[in-house]
Design a protein around this motif. Structure first.
Motif, short mmCIF file in Angstrom:
data_model
loop_
_atom_site.label_atom_id
_atom_site.label_comp_id
_atom_site.label_asym_id
_atom_site.label_seq_id
_atom_site.Cartn_x
_atom_site.Cartn_y
_atom_site.Cartn_z
N THR A 1 0.85 -1.18 0.00
CA THR A 1 0.00 0.00 0.00
C THR A 1 0.89 1.23 0.00
O THR A 1 1.84 1.32 0.78
N HIS A 2 0.56 2.17 -0.88
CA HIS A 2 1.20 3.47 -0.90
C HIS A 2 0.15 4.53 -0.61
O HIS A 2 -0.95 4.48 -1.17
N VAL A 3 0.46 5.48 0.26
CA VAL A 3 -0.40 6.62 0.51
C VAL A 3 0.35 7.87 0.07
O VAL A 3 1.45 8.15 0.56
N ASN A 4 -0.22 8.57 -0.90
CA ASN A 4 0.43 9.75 -1.48
C ASN A 4 1.86 9.41 -1.92
O ASN A 4 2.82 10.14 -1.66
N SER A 5 1.98 8.25 -2.58
CA SER A 5 3.23 7.74 -3.16
C SER A 5 4.25 7.23 -2.14
O SER A 5 5.34 6.81 -2.52
N LYS A 6 3.91 7.23 -0.87
CA LYS A 6 4.81 6.72 0.16
C LYS A 6 4.41 5.29 0.54
O LYS A 6 3.25 5.01 0.84
N LEU A 7 5.39 4.38 0.52
CA LEU A 7 5.13 3.00 0.92
C LEU A 7 4.83 2.92 2.41
O LEU A 7 5.64 3.34 3.24
N VAL A 8 3.66 2.39 2.77
CA VAL A 8 3.25 2.32 4.17
C VAL A 8 2.91 0.90 4.63
O VAL A 8 2.82 0.64 5.83
N GLN A 9 2.73 -0.02 3.68
CA GLN A 9 2.36 -1.39 4.04
C GLN A 9 3.00 -2.34 3.05
O GLN A 9 2.97 -2.10 1.83
N GLU A 10 3.55 -3.42 3.57
CA GLU A 10 4.19 -4.40 2.69
C GLU A 10 4.09 -5.77 3.34
O GLU A 10 4.34 -5.92 4.54
N GLY A 11 3.72 -6.77 2.56
CA GLY A 11 3.61 -8.11 3.09
C GLY A 11 3.52 -9.12 1.96
O GLY A 11 3.71 -8.78 0.79
N THR A 12 3.21 -10.35 2.30
CA THR A 12 3.08 -11.41 1.31
C THR A 12 1.97 -12.37 1.72
O THR A 12 1.79 -12.64 2.92
N THR A 13 1.25 -12.88 0.74
CA THR A 13 0.18 -13.83 1.04
C THR A 13 0.72 -15.12 1.66
O THR A 13 -0.04 -15.88 2.26
#
Length: 251
Positions: free
Chosen positions: A174-186
């Motif tokens: 997830t990016h908010v206003n082009s900033k990466l804020v969430q990262e994960g993997t299924t």
């Protein structure tokens, strides 16, 4: 294949990805910004998973569940790609949740996990916003937390199940206003897709266009009016959504 549902020229069309644009079911070629994006299928019964990633449960100071924590969502919550989500003026904390959406393709009852993938039509991206102000606890999500109009963007595409080699190994961001804020993997789901289909179909019948929202990894933070939120699942799609205030719908 990637398919979509869009509104164009006063009609609703099925469409496929075509040379950077869209090819409608009547053969016309249009640009992505010329259409109004709808959800890639019309949602039927929608199951949403709570705390299905251990890191997300930990950041909320909850123990990981020992069986799937599932609640239902109404179809009124769903909107498409490039649409607007209302953040009510009175709320103090509203966050995104990037999720892999699993779309059921045929009737499923008492399905064993080894047969689960046979019942999947395809996959999409969902952003399941939550308004924490009304959260009683994560085992009893108040309707006002998860069933708000406009609070579940989904799309842009449905990717055919046969075109996704390993849905349990996809990156989510997830990016908010082009900033990466969430990262994960299924790969970090507590209950994987076959387990969820086996569990749900053990006590109820699943039907075509039922949808399973499989949960979100850690990294959910508050959003504000004006934020552009981009949720993406590797190989599935990039879903863009904008947060707006009450005045957007009143004007």
């Amino acid at each position: 294949m990637k398919t979509a549902r869009v509104a164009y020229g006063g009609s609703i069309h099925e469409a496929i990805e075509w040379e950077g644009g869209l090819k409608l079911d009547d053969g016309r070629i249009v640009g992505e910004k010329e259409v109004t994006w709808l959800t890639p299928v019309e949602p039927r019964t929608v199951f949403a998973l709570g705390l299905n990633y251990a890191d997300h449960a930990a950041e909320l100071a909850f123990d990981a569940p020992t069986e799937p924590l599932v609640f239902l969502k109404g179809p009124n919550t769903f909107i498409g790609h490039q649409a607007y989500t209302l953040r009510p003026a009175e709320v103090t904390y509203m966050h995104y949740e990037c999720e892999l959406a699993v779309i059921i393709g045929e009737t499923a009852r008492n399905v064993k996990r080894e047969d689960a993938y046979k019942h999947i039509k395809g996959y999409s991206v969902a952003n399941d916003y939550a308004i924490r102000d009304y959260l009683e606890n994560y085992y009893r999500p108040n309707l006002r937390v998860k069933n708000r109009d406009t609070c579940t963007p989904m799309g842009p595409w449905m990717v055919d199940a046969k075109d996704v080699a390993d849905p349990m190994n996809l990156k989510l961001t997830t990016h908010v206003n082009s900033k990466l804020v969430q990262e994960g993997t299924t790969a970090d789901m507590i209950f994987d897709i076959p387990a969820l289909i086996e569990y749900l179909s053990s006590f109820m019948t699943l039907s075509e266009n039922d949808i399973i929202l499989t949960g979100t990894p850690k990294g959910s933070v508050d959003t504000a009016v004006g934020d552009v939120v981009v949720t993406e699942v590797e190989g599935i799609g990039r879903l863009v959504n904008t947060i707006v205030g009450d005045e957007f719908f009143l004007n």
